[in-house]
Design a protein around this motif. Structure first.
Motif, PDB file in Angstrom:
ATOM      1  N   VAL A  12       0.857  -1.181   0.000  1.00  0.00           N
ATOM      2  CA  VAL A  12       0.000   0.000   0.000  1.00  0.00           C
ATOM      3  C   VAL A  12       0.896   1.235   0.000  1.00  0.00           C
ATOM      4  N   PHE A  13       0.262   2.409  -0.120  1.00  0.00           N
ATOM      5  CA  PHE A  13       1.039   3.640  -0.224  1.00  0.00           C
ATOM      6  C   PHE A  13       0.453   4.703   0.697  1.00  0.00           C
ATOM      7  N   ALA A  14       1.327   5.350   1.440  1.00  0.00           N
ATOM      8  CA  ALA A  14       0.921   6.370   2.407  1.00  0.00           C
ATOM      9  C   ALA A  14       0.614   7.657   1.658  1.00  0.00           C
ATOM     10  N   GLN A  15      -0.656   7.886   1.349  1.00  0.00           N
ATOM     11  CA  GLN A  15      -1.021   9.017   0.501  1.00  0.00           C
ATOM     12  C   GLN A  15      -2.036   9.954   1.140  1.00  0.00           C
ATOM     13  N   ASP A  16      -2.363   9.725   2.411  1.00  0.00           N
ATOM     14  CA  ASP A  16      -3.358  10.567   3.056  1.00  0.00           C
ATOM     15  C   ASP A  16      -3.053  10.651   4.545  1.00  0.00           C
ATOM     16  N   THR A  17      -3.695  11.603   5.206  1.00  0.00           N
ATOM     17  CA  THR A  17      -3.586  11.758   6.652  1.00  0.00           C
ATOM     18  C   THR A  17      -4.982  11.963   7.215  1.00  0.00           C
ATOM     19  N   GLY A  18      -5.089  12.048   8.514  1.00  0.00           N
ATOM     20  CA  GLY A  18      -6.361  12.318   9.168  1.00  0.00           C
ATOM     21  C   GLY A  18      -6.125  12.635  10.624  1.00  0.00           C
ATOM     22  N   GLY A  19      -6.984  13.478  11.182  1.00  0.00           N
ATOM     23  CA  GLY A  19      -6.808  13.859  12.572  1.00  0.00           C
ATOM     24  C   GLY A  19      -6.856  12.687  13.527  1.00  0.00           C
ATOM     25  N   ALA A  20      -7.620  11.640  13.160  1.00  0.00           N
ATOM     26  CA  ALA A  20      -7.721  10.468  14.025  1.00  0.00           C
ATOM     27  C   ALA A  20      -6.585   9.487  13.813  1.00  0.00           C
ATOM     28  N   ILE A  21      -5.746   9.742  12.818  1.00  0.00           N
ATOM     29  CA  ILE A  21      -4.688   8.790  12.473  1.00  0.00           C
ATOM     30  C   ILE A  21      -3.410   9.253  13.147  1.00  0.00           C
ATOM     31  N   ARG A  22      -3.157   8.719  14.323  1.00  0.00           N
ATOM     32  CA  ARG A  22      -2.035   9.153  15.147  1.00  0.00           C
ATOM     33  C   ARG A  22      -1.324   7.957  15.740  1.00  0.00           C
ATOM     34  N   GLY A  23      -0.009   8.004  15.708  1.00  0.00           N
ATOM     35  CA  GLY A  23       0.769   6.971  16.362  1.00  0.00           C
ATOM     36  C   GLY A  23       1.545   6.116  15.390  1.00  0.00           C
ATOM     37  N   ALA A  24       2.405   5.271  15.957  1.00  0.00           N
ATOM     38  CA  ALA A  24       3.332   4.481  15.149  1.00  0.00           C
ATOM     39  C   ALA A  24       2.605   3.515  14.230  1.00  0.00           C
ATOM     40  N   LEU A  25       1.822   2.632  14.806  1.00  0.00           N
ATOM     41  CA  LEU A  25       1.137   1.599  14.035  1.00  0.00           C
ATOM     42  C   LEU A  25      -0.330   1.980  13.901  1.00  0.00           C
ATOM     43  N   ARG A  26      -0.601   2.845  12.957  1.00  0.00           N
ATOM     44  CA  ARG A  26      -1.957   3.354  12.757  1.00  0.00           C
ATOM     45  C   ARG A  26      -2.161   3.587  11.270  1.00  0.00           C
ATOM     46  N   ALA A  27      -3.158   2.941  10.694  1.00  0.00           N
ATOM     47  CA  ALA A  27      -3.425   3.091   9.265  1.00  0.00           C
ATOM     48  C   ALA A  27      -4.922   3.089   9.029  1.00  0.00           C
ATOM     49  N   ASP A  28      -5.361   3.925   8.107  1.00  0.00           N
ATOM     50  CA  ASP A  28      -6.754   3.994   7.677  1.00  0.00           C
ATOM     51  C   ASP A  28      -6.777   3.603   6.203  1.00  0.00           C
ATOM     52  N   TYR A  29      -7.450   2.514   5.899  1.00  0.00           N
ATOM     53  CA  TYR A  29      -7.395   1.855   4.594  1.00  0.00           C
ATOM     54  C   TYR A  29      -8.526   2.389   3.718  1.00  0.00           C
ATOM     55  N   PHE A  30      -8.192   2.912   2.538  1.00  0.00           N
ATOM     56  CA  PHE A  30      -9.197   3.501   1.655  1.00  0.00           C
ATOM     57  C   PHE A  30      -9.850   2.416   0.808  1.00  0.00           C
ATOM     58  N   TRP A  31     -11.185   2.285   0.956  1.00  0.00           N
ATOM     59  CA  TRP A  31     -11.920   1.232   0.266  1.00  0.00           C
ATOM     60  C   TRP A  31     -12.546   1.694  -1.042  1.00  0.00           C
ATOM     61  N   GLY A  32     -12.632   3.003  -1.278  1.00  0.00           N
ATOM     62  CA  GLY A  32     -13.213   3.461  -2.533  1.00  0.00           C
ATOM     63  C   GLY A  32     -14.505   4.225  -2.328  1.00  0.00           C
ATOM     64  N   PHE A  33     -15.399   4.134  -3.302  1.00  0.00           N
ATOM     65  CA  PHE A  33     -16.608   4.958  -3.351  1.00  0.00           C
ATOM     66  C   PHE A  33     -17.866   4.114  -3.218  1.00  0.00           C
ATOM     67  N   GLY A  34     -18.859   4.657  -2.525  1.00  0.00           N
ATOM     68  CA  GLY A  34     -20.192   4.085  -2.542  1.00  0.00           C
ATOM     69  C   GLY A  34     -20.548   3.241  -1.336  1.00  0.00           C
ATOM     70  N   ALA A  35     -21.771   2.684  -1.394  1.00  0.00           N
ATOM     71  CA  ALA A  35     -22.339   1.967  -0.257  1.00  0.00           C
ATOM     72  C   ALA A  35     -21.548   0.710   0.085  1.00  0.00           C
ATOM     73  N   GLU A  36     -21.124  -0.033  -0.931  1.00  0.00           N
ATOM     74  CA  GLU A  36     -20.366  -1.251  -0.652  1.00  0.00           C
ATOM     75  C   GLU A  36     -19.032  -0.915   0.003  1.00  0.00           C
ATOM     76  N   ALA A  37     -18.371   0.145  -0.485  1.00  0.00           N
ATOM     77  CA  ALA A  37     -17.120   0.572   0.140  1.00  0.00           C
ATOM     78  C   ALA A  37     -17.365   1.002   1.581  1.00  0.00           C
ATOM     79  N   GLY A  38     -18.513   1.657   1.819  1.00  0.00           N
ATOM     80  CA  GLY A  38     -18.853   2.048   3.181  1.00  0.00           C
ATOM     81  C   GLY A  38     -19.038   0.856   4.086  1.00  0.00           C
ATOM     82  N   GLN A  39     -19.670  -0.200   3.553  1.00  0.00           N
ATOM     83  CA  GLN A  39     -19.849  -1.421   4.334  1.00  0.00           C
ATOM     84  C   GLN A  39     -18.496  -2.034   4.687  1.00  0.00           C
ATOM     85  N   MET A  40     -17.581  -2.076   3.721  1.00  0.00           N
ATOM     86  CA  MET A  40     -16.262  -2.641   3.972  1.00  0.00           C
ATOM     87  C   MET A  40     -15.486  -1.781   4.968  1.00  0.00           C
ATOM     88  N   ALA A  41     -15.606  -0.464   4.820  1.00  0.00           N
ATOM     89  CA  ALA A  41     -14.892   0.433   5.730  1.00  0.00           C
ATOM     90  C   ALA A  41     -15.386   0.258   7.158  1.00  0.00           C
TER      91      ALA A  41
END
Length: 567
Positions: A482-511
């Motif tokens: 994967v590639f570190a291409q985004d940040t977020g206020g909730a994404i803090r610390g050494a081992l912390r990642a937020d995985y982008f699933w894409g667009f739409g309802a199905e992506a929301g379910q996966m997220a």
């Protein structure tokens, strides 16, 4: 001369033949070519004597890369590609486009310029792409500061809302652009001796700068009223004129609502939507698409935030979604789960502020970012095509809040327990539907290959390897490049990642269902990895070559997303 007398001379001749030639001035030019093979070897790999003779010089170079690096935020241990779970099974081709996207901004740096140029000539085969990473990057395993190997992995997505360009009917909730009265100040530019007192500032565009003057046009700013966070040193502020001209924190969500949005602030209105909770969900995700009456889609992305802590609320879709746009993804409307309950307690996370301490009973194992949104989101029966993304027609240009100051119906009162408020901007370029919104790096996010990280630990744009269980009910294996291409206020610390699933309802379910403990590795260009033992970074252990400890916060000081505080 006797045979006994000849023996010492003969031994000297033989010793001279066995010794390697002294290096010449041109020798270092070939040394970097051997670094990739050496630094990718794990510390417990076979000894140099067991390796092919051609790699022996590289083993000597590898000792320049420390086996362990420590910063204030994380530990890093020299690893190897053979230690990455599932590395040989991951289809590297699926992530190559994301890597090339990262090369856009990164190739401006010296250590990336040749690397990115070389990647353009790599054959489009999985074998060649895998070999490229193995030859050009050094693998470091990321650990927490206490040396534990796991951290939180969550997911996020790009939602779809329903809206229109003008106010009317049920479309009464404004999607706001950045207010013109929102100023910022990088507190890191304030001399250390003044950070605990009152300073004078003056506006310069949308920024505030220090000044020594006290006359008209200057303002007093008491820095003791602000949390000086080293994750995001940008303070969001407003000016108060009068006899005691001063700087105040920008309005909280409750204060903005009390002003009667969109009135009370001088901000452009990008669109009007019909659901305040869907708007809130989009604010937390950081981007979204708005389905317009003519079936065109307006794409908006994060532009700025009011500088206050983010306290997530749990919102769920209503039982019956709207039907307009049934030929594509269907917008959903939302309700707050347990609307009569007290606000949910938990760790306060911010996009630009320091998190408050969590209550003693709060769990540290997960992050509420995604689980607090779209809990129970429906997975569509079929995945229809998505309406084409367009920019608004001239008649749909953003309106100024000053032109139409009518108050929107009040949003649910519980939203005001979250003081954070996100402002958007219209995505300027027309991108294919398959591309995600731009992340903090400024490149489109790639579903399944882009992650949001803490840039103090993982430099933005860099390759990572993520190993985590698949989301509940999914067969998508999260053991991948994967590639570190985004940040977020909730994404803090050494081992912390937020995985982008894409667009739409199905992506929301996966997220929503992505909430796991995972392991992570970061890949550095070989030349950059070798510089980790430079005197600028090292405070202890450089001579031994085993442990490098830095009193800084950045693994890589890129001057933009992570930089050390000036002295």
């Amino acid at each position: 001369m006797t045979d006994r007398a000849l023996l010492p001379a003969l031994l000297l001749v033989l010793a001279g033949c066995a010794a390697p030639p002294a290096p010449t001035g041109d020798a270092p030019a070939t040394a970097p070519a051997e670094v990739p093979r050496a630094v990718a070897v794990a510390p417990d790999s076979p000894t140099p004597s067991a390796r092919p003779p051609a790699k022996a010089p590289a083993a000597k170079t590898a000792r320049a890369v420390p086996k362990e690096v420590r910063t204030r935020n994380a530990m890093f241990k020299l690893s190897g590609f053979d230690e990455l779970p599932g590395w040989q099974q991951d289809d590297i081709r699926a992530g190559w486009g994301a890597f090339r996207n990262s090369c856009g901004p990164l190739q401006k740096r010296a250590e990336w310029r040749e690397l990115c140029a070389a990647s353009a000539a790599v054959p489009p085969t999985e074998k060649a792409m895998r070999a490229f990473f193995e030859a050009h990057f050094t693998v470091l395993r990321i650990l927490n500061t206490d040396a534990t190997p796991e951290g939180d992995v969550t997911g996020y997505f790009e939602p779809l809302l329903e809206g229109q360009a003008t106010r009317g009917g049920e479309y009464v909730y404004p999607v706001l652009g950045v207010p013109r009265g929102l100023y910022s100040l990088d507190w890191g530019q304030v001399p250390a001796a003044q950070r605990g007192g009152i300073v004078r500032v003056r506006p310069q565009g949308d920024r505030l700068v220090l000044t020594t003057g006290t006359g008209p046009g200057t303002y007093a700013m008491d820095l003791r009223r602000f949390v000086l966070d080293d994750r995001d040193r940008k303070l969001r502020l407003r000016l108060v004129d009068g006899a005691q001209a001063r700087v105040e924190p920008y309005y909280t969500r409750a204060e903005l609502e009390a002003l009667g949005l969109p009135g009370g602030v001088d901000a452009p209105v990008l669109a009007w939507v019909n659901d305040p909770l869907a708007l809130y969900a989009m604010q937390v995700q950081g981007s979204g698409r708005i389905l317009m009456p003519d079936t065109s889609v307006l794409r908006v992305q994060y532009a700025e935030q009011n500088g206050h802590p983010f306290r997530p609320l749990r919102v769920v879709p209503k039982a019956k979604p709207v039907t307009r746009g049934a030929a594509g993804e269907t917008p959903e409307t939302f309700v707050i789960e347990g609307d009569d309950e007290a606000p949910v307690d938990g760790a306060v996370v911010t996009r630009g502020g320091r998190p408050a301490a969590a209550p003693a009973q709060a769990s540290a194992a997960g992050d509420p970012l995604v689980d607090e949104l779209l809990k129970g989101a429906r997975k569509p029966a079929a995945k229809p095509s998505t309406p084409a993304a367009t920019t608004p027609a001239p008649a749909a240009r953003p309106q100024s809040a000053a032109v139409e100051p009518r108050r929107a119906p009040p949003a649910p009162a519980r939203l005001n327990t979250d003081p954070s408020y996100v402002f958007f901007k219209v995505s300027a370029d027309r991108r294919p539907n398959s591309e995600g919104p731009p992340g903090a790096l400024g490149v489109p996010l790639t579903a399944g290959r882009s992650v949001a990280v803490d840039p103090r630990v993982t430099p933005l744009g860099y390759p990572m390897y993520l190993s985590a269980p698949p989301p509940s009910g999914s067969r998508v294996q999260v053991q991948r490049l994967v590639f570190a291409q985004d940040t977020g206020g909730a994404i803090r610390g050494a081992l912390r990642a937020d995985y982008f699933w894409g667009f739409g309802a199905e992506a929301g379910q996966m997220a929503r269902s992505t909430r796991h403990r995972g392991q992570m590795w970061v890949m550095l260009p070989n030349a950059e990895a070798a510089r980790l033992s430079s005197s600028r970074l090292v405070t202890r252990g450089a001579a031994a070559g085993d442990t490098v400890e830095s009193n800084g916060q950045c693994l890589v000081d890129d001057g933009e997303f992570c930089s050390e505080l000036p002295e």
